[in-house]
Design a protein around this motif. Structure first.
Motif, PDB file in Angstrom:
ATOM      1  N   THR A   6      72.480   7.614 -93.889  1.00 21.30           N
ATOM      2  CA  THR A   6      72.771   6.239 -94.318  1.00 21.30           C
ATOM      3  C   THR A   6      71.506   5.442 -94.074  1.00 21.30           C
ATOM      4  OG1 THR A   6      75.084   6.463 -93.721  1.00 21.30           O
ATOM      5  CG2 THR A   6      74.251   4.230 -93.934  1.00 21.30           C
ATOM      6  N   ILE A   8      69.200   1.784 -94.376  1.00 24.40           N
ATOM      7  CA  ILE A   8      69.274   0.314 -94.397  1.00 24.40           C
ATOM      8  C   ILE A   8      67.932  -0.179 -94.931  1.00 24.40           C
ATOM      9  CG2 ILE A   8      69.498  -1.788 -93.004  1.00 24.40           C
ATOM     10  CD1 ILE A   8      70.909  -0.025 -90.848  1.00 24.40           C
ATOM     11  N   ILE A  39      72.779  -1.479 -97.445  1.00 26.60           N
ATOM     12  CA  ILE A  39      73.106  -0.218 -96.761  1.00 26.60           C
ATOM     13  C   ILE A  39      73.562   0.777 -97.822  1.00 26.60           C
ATOM     14  CG2 ILE A  39      74.590   0.824 -94.981  1.00 26.60           C
ATOM     15  CD1 ILE A  39      74.889  -2.305 -94.092  1.00 26.60           C
ATOM     16  N   LEU A  63      70.283   4.666 -90.320  1.00 26.11           N
ATOM     17  CA  LEU A  63      71.354   4.224 -89.419  1.00 26.11           C
ATOM     18  C   LEU A  63      71.801   5.401 -88.547  1.00 26.11           C
ATOM     19  CD1 LEU A  63      73.468   1.996 -88.640  1.00 26.11           C
ATOM     20  CD2 LEU A  63      74.964   3.019 -90.360  1.00 26.11           C
ATOM     21  N   GLU A  66      77.083   2.793 -85.100  1.00 29.13           N
ATOM     22  CA  GLU A  66      77.513   1.416 -84.809  1.00 29.13           C
ATOM     23  C   GLU A  66      78.725   1.454 -83.885  1.00 29.13           C
ATOM     24  OE1 GLU A  66      76.471  -1.388 -88.494  1.00 29.13           O
ATOM     25  OE2 GLU A  66      77.932   0.142 -89.041  1.00 29.13           O
ATOM     26  N   THR A 152      74.228  -2.067 -83.613  1.00 28.35           N
ATOM     27  CA  THR A 152      73.740  -1.159 -84.656  1.00 28.35           C
ATOM     28  C   THR A 152      72.478  -0.492 -84.133  1.00 28.35           C
ATOM     29  OG1 THR A 152      74.597  -2.631 -86.378  1.00 28.35           O
ATOM     30  CG2 THR A 152      72.965  -0.998 -87.065  1.00 28.35           C
ATOM     31  N   SER A 154      69.385   2.026 -85.104  1.00 28.44           N
ATOM     32  CA  SER A 154      68.703   2.599 -86.273  1.00 28.44           C
ATOM     33  C   SER A 154      67.292   3.033 -85.892  1.00 28.44           C
ATOM     34  CB  SER A 154      68.641   1.570 -87.404  1.00 28.44           C
ATOM     35  OG  SER A 154      67.900   0.437 -86.989  1.00 28.44           O
TER      36      SER A 154
END
Length: 376
Positions: A6, A8, A39, A63, A66, A152, A154
């Protein structure tokens, strides 16, 4: 670990729509938009392609996970539960940065320190290391961002922000970021066969970005990214992204792009930057006062970031400049004019109401982007 990630893509305020459409153009469909970020799901190749192609995004991050955290214990335990060994080798150099907004855990240095301890503890367990981590390998910049108690985590794949295209060898006092310059061009409906003029060219950024867009040259073609050092991303992925960029570039597309400026020094800077970008023959540069500008065609596009007159004693001169430009362009109703300025009375001096106006930030300066559409 699967090849799915994923990503961002971060965006300046007000430019999320542009970044989203660039992500879509790359072929990714599972996309969410939030304030300041897009995202989306991709594969490993998507990390390289996103860095290579996103003109208007600030950076690309992977990512990791979260969760909500209301205490330092929760932050530690939930960070430690994340599979960091999937991303970080045992010799990873771990650099943690952070931010916190409207959250119980508001001390950013403490949050950074706890996240780093949790990652180190996780890697020690996973790699059976009983001493301190070596941290002599590739750098991994991990961000802990806490918003309303939602954490979050990352990893930044980009390194120096995406605006660092690698061509700007010289710049003036208040240079426009390359990503913002590209955004200004993309917010027009200019197409490469139409004339394009920037009469306040400064170090040439708007004209250079227009040329890159006009010939579909990937903005990241000329630079390196931090994720190129990562062990789990094979070199073949970066080679594939470069090959694709080479195949899609349309070097034969003729362009009629001019950058002019009252300052001889600015024109010299712009030429040097264009040479570094490999575009020196594509853009015409001209030392000229905007008051002497005269379009050579009936239809065209003018895009500029003129002085704003922020110092009071500069205001009268700047306002005369706006007046002069408005006086010239009213004789060319088929030209579309796009001006970004922080001067709140720009339309009064230019002499016409904009067809459309949108709020943008140039760094920390709040500006308006005035759009005057040419008559069809």
């Amino acid at each position: 670990m699967t090849n799915q990630v994923t990503l961002i893509a971060t965006a300046a305020m007000g430019l999320e729509g542009l970044v989203k459409s660039e992500v879509k153009d790359l072929g990714y469909t599972d996309i969410q938009t939030e304030n300041g970020k897009i995202i989306y799901k991709a594969d490993y190749l998507g990390i390289a392609r996103s860095n290579m192609w996103l003109r208007t995004a600030d950076r690309v991050k992977v990512l990791i996970g979260e969760f909500n955290a209301y205490s330092f214990d929760e932050l530690f335990e939930q960070t430690k539960a994340m599979p960091f060994e999937d991303w970080l080798p045992e010799d990873a150099f771990i650099h943690v940065v952070g931010k916190s907004h409207k959250s119980t855990l508001y001390s950013v240095p403490d949050c950074q320190s706890i996240v780093k301890k949790a990652i180190v503890s996780r890697l020690q367990d996973q790699y059976n290391i009983y001493t301190r981590l070596d941290e002599s390998g590739a750098r991994y910049k991990i961000e802990v961002a806490i918003l309303k108690d939602k954490v979050t985590l990352s990893i930044d794949t980009t390194g120096s922000g995406l605006h660092k295209r690698g061509y700007r060898v010289e710049q003036g006092e208040a240079p426009l970021k390359e990503t913002l310059a590209a955004s200004l061009v993309k917010l027009t409906n200019w197409t490469p066969e139409k004339p394009f003029v920037d009469p306040f060219t400064g170090s040439g950024t708007i004209a250079i970005e227009a040329a890159l867009i006009g010939q579909n040259i990937a903005p990241g073609f000329n630079r390196e990214f931090s994720a190129e050092e990562w062990a789990f991303l094979p070199q073949s992925i970066w080679n594939q992204a470069l090959e694709e960029a080479e195949d899609l570039a349309n070097y034969d597309q003729p362009l009629d792009i001019t950058g002019s400026d009252i300052s001889h020094q600015a024109i010299e800077m712009a030429q040097n930057n264009a040479m570094e970008a490999g575009l020196v023959d594509l853009i015409k540069w001209k030392q000229m006062n905007v008051k002497d500008f005269k379009p050579k065609t009936d239809v065209g596009y003018l895009l500029g970031n003129p002085p704003y007159g922020e110092r009071l004693n500069d205001r009268p001169e700047v306002e005369q400049l706006y007046k002069a430009l408005g006086g010239i362009m009213k004789d060319y109703p088929k030209w579309s004019v796009y001006i970004m300025t922080a001067h709140e009375n720009f339309e009064n001096f230019y002499g016409t109401k904009a067809s459309k106006k949108r709020k943008l930030f140039n760094g920390f300066i709040k500006t308006d982007y005035y759009q005057f559409f040419g008559k069809k």
